[in-house]
Design a protein around this motif. Structure first.
Motif, PDB file in Angstrom:
ATOM      1  N   ARG A   1      -6.086 -16.470 -57.096  1.00 57.81           N
ATOM      2  CA  ARG A   1      -7.468 -16.495 -57.104  1.00 57.81           C
ATOM      3  C   ARG A   1      -7.480 -15.645 -58.226  1.00 57.81           C
ATOM      4  NH1 ARG A   1      -7.683 -13.491 -52.703  1.00 57.81           N
ATOM      5  NH2 ARG A   1      -6.538 -11.475 -53.578  1.00 57.81           N
ATOM      6  N   TYR A   2      -6.625 -14.752 -59.368  1.00 57.90           N
ATOM      7  CA  TYR A   2      -6.918 -14.910 -59.592  1.00 57.90           C
ATOM      8  C   TYR A   2      -6.554 -15.677 -61.235  1.00 57.90           C
ATOM      9  CZ  TYR A   2      -5.589  -9.772 -58.819  1.00 57.90           C
ATOM     10  OH  TYR A   2      -5.628  -8.314 -57.633  1.00 57.90           O
TER      11      TYR A   2
ATOM     12  N   ALA B   1      -1.982  -9.996 -66.510  1.00 60.84           N
ATOM     13  CA  ALA B   1      -0.941 -10.654 -66.611  1.00 60.84           C
ATOM     14  C   ALA B   1      -0.358 -12.236 -66.054  1.00 60.84           C
ATOM     15  CB  ALA B   1      -0.118 -10.059 -65.536  1.00 60.84           C
ATOM     16  N   VAL B   2      -1.753 -12.440 -64.664  1.00 60.60           N
ATOM     17  CA  VAL B   2      -1.638 -13.922 -64.368  1.00 60.60           C
ATOM     18  C   VAL B   2      -2.220 -14.605 -65.510  1.00 60.60           C
ATOM     19  CG1 VAL B   2      -3.173 -15.071 -62.165  1.00 60.60           C
ATOM     20  CG2 VAL B   2      -1.754 -13.107 -61.931  1.00 60.60           C
TER      21      VAL B   2
ATOM     22  N   ASN C   1      -1.806 -14.581 -68.794  1.00 67.80           N
ATOM     23  CA  ASN C   1      -1.283 -14.673 -69.143  1.00 67.80           C
ATOM     24  C   ASN C   1      -0.397 -15.857 -68.960  1.00 67.80           C
ATOM     25  OD1 ASN C   1      -2.456 -12.935 -71.294  1.00 67.80           O
ATOM     26  ND2 ASN C   1      -1.317 -11.329 -70.487  1.00 67.80           N
ATOM     27  N   LEU C   2       0.571 -16.039 -68.029  1.00 66.52           N
ATOM     28  CA  LEU C   2       1.329 -16.929 -67.826  1.00 66.52           C
ATOM     29  C   LEU C   2       1.282 -17.676 -67.372  1.00 66.52           C
ATOM     30  CD1 LEU C   2       3.229 -13.631 -65.609  1.00 66.52           C
ATOM     31  CD2 LEU C   2       3.851 -14.779 -67.236  1.00 66.52           C
ATOM     32  N   HIS C   3       0.166 -17.894 -66.417  1.00 68.91           N
ATOM     33  CA  HIS C   3      -1.113 -19.061 -65.939  1.00 68.91           C
ATOM     34  C   HIS C   3      -0.864 -19.828 -67.727  1.00 68.91           C
ATOM     35  CE1 HIS C   3      -2.585 -22.019 -63.652  1.00 68.91           C
ATOM     36  NE2 HIS C   3      -3.744 -22.079 -64.365  1.00 68.91           N
ATOM     37  N   ALA C   4      -0.808 -19.614 -68.871  1.00 70.90           N
ATOM     38  CA  ALA C   4      -1.753 -20.081 -69.696  1.00 70.90           C
ATOM     39  C   ALA C   4      -0.419 -20.287 -70.736  1.00 70.90           C
ATOM     40  CB  ALA C   4      -2.016 -19.364 -70.719  1.00 70.90           C
TER      41      ALA C   4
ATOM     42  N   ILE D   1       4.488 -17.634 -60.461  1.00 70.44           N
ATOM     43  CA  ILE D   1       4.223 -16.210 -61.000  1.00 70.44           C
ATOM     44  C   ILE D   1       4.512 -15.182 -60.519  1.00 70.44           C
ATOM     45  CG2 ILE D   1       2.034 -15.174 -61.860  1.00 70.44           C
ATOM     46  CD1 ILE D   1       1.337 -17.337 -63.106  1.00 70.44           C
ATOM     47  N   SER D   2       4.347 -15.565 -58.446  1.00 73.78           N
ATOM     48  CA  SER D   2       4.378 -14.830 -57.488  1.00 73.78           C
ATOM     49  C   SER D   2       5.426 -13.912 -58.046  1.00 73.78           C
ATOM     50  CB  SER D   2       3.736 -16.166 -56.615  1.00 73.78           C
ATOM     51  OG  SER D   2       3.801 -14.637 -55.027  1.00 73.78           O
TER      52      SER D   2
END
Length: 260
Positions: A52-53, A25-26, A28-31, A39-40
């Motif tokens: 970290r993710y 999930a992290v 995908n959102l970061h991309a 995201i947090s």
């Protein structure tokens, strides 16, 4: 799947699935260009966990850190495995035996491991228990001539088990020699050697040294240090705090000069 990823029934541990889901999930959102703070908030996760993710491309690196942590039983697993394969299947008996050898954990830990052996989840001998990171770090940071025989053997074993750690030991000891022999002029040669290795932590350290290269070189070249000054400053703060902030300048000056 590694044994540490499985529970006592041989099924994937819940934490493994959770980490995989959160990592995906992290990522995908970061991309998509989302910020780590965003995201947090969206995933209701701690900011540093999200970071970290996001920074770890391979989720297995996270899983190994979580599932392969040392336990009190690790040092006794080879003995339990050997006794089990030679016919002793009684978990209570094995617990008493390892307890007599110094095991300070609970009986349930032994029972869980025996259950894995009985159910065929663990079918290979456990690898030799690795030392705790702090202990290995102390070995690496200690001069080789000051290591006890068992510690020297431990360093040899961890170097043989990990090529990256083997290279790290060489670089750390080389830097210690630079400091001890005041060879600041060789600092650039040392940092260049770091760049040739895939050692992220040492690379960051070397990069930080280059930011203030002149000062670091001077510090490594001179036999003088600011230790005496820092000691006097610490003493001054101690005297000031001992007065609970009520001592005037003349009293503080007198106590400093009279060393009381």
């Amino acid at each position: 799947m590694p044994d540490g990823f499985l529970d006592v029934r041989g099924q994937p541990r819940r934490i493994v699935a959770t980490i995989r889901e959160r990592h995906q999930a992290v990522q995908n959102l970061h991309a998509e260009g989302r910020s780590l703070r965003g995201i947090s908030r969206d995933l209701d996760l701690d900011y540093y966990a999200v970071r970290r993710y996001a920074r770890t491309a391979n989720v297995d690196e996270l899983l190994v850190k979580v599932t392969q942590r040392r336990t009190r039983l690790d040092d006794y697993k080879p003995y339990i495995y050997d006794r089990f394969t030679h016919g002793c299947r009684n978990a209570s008996q094995l617990f008493r035996e390892v307890r007599d050898q110094g095991f300070r954990g609970e009986r349930t830990a032994v029972s869980r491991y025996v259950r894995l052996l009985r159910d065929g989840v663990v079918t290979t001998p456990p690898p030799p228990a690795l030392p705790k990171p702090r202990r290995a770090l102390r070995w690496i940071m200690t001069h080789p001539q000051r290591l006890r025989p068992d510690e020297a053997v431990g360093v040899k074993e961890i170097r043989a088990a990990c090529p990256e750690l083997d290279a790290t030991v060489d670089h750390v000891r080389a830097f210690a020699n630079l400091m001890h022999e005041h060879r600041g002029e060789d600092l650039l040669t040392w940092t260049a050697g770091i760049d040739e290795e895939a050692l992220p932590h040492l690379s960051r350290f070397a990069h930080g040294l280059r930011h203030d290269l002149d000062a670091v070189t001077a510090g490594l070249s001179s036999s003088w240090s600011s230790g005496q000054v820092e000691g006097q400053v610490t003493r001054m703060k101690l005297l000031k705090r001992a007065g609970y902030g009520r001592a005037k300048l003349d009293l503080l000056r007198t106590r400093i000069l009279l060393r009381t």
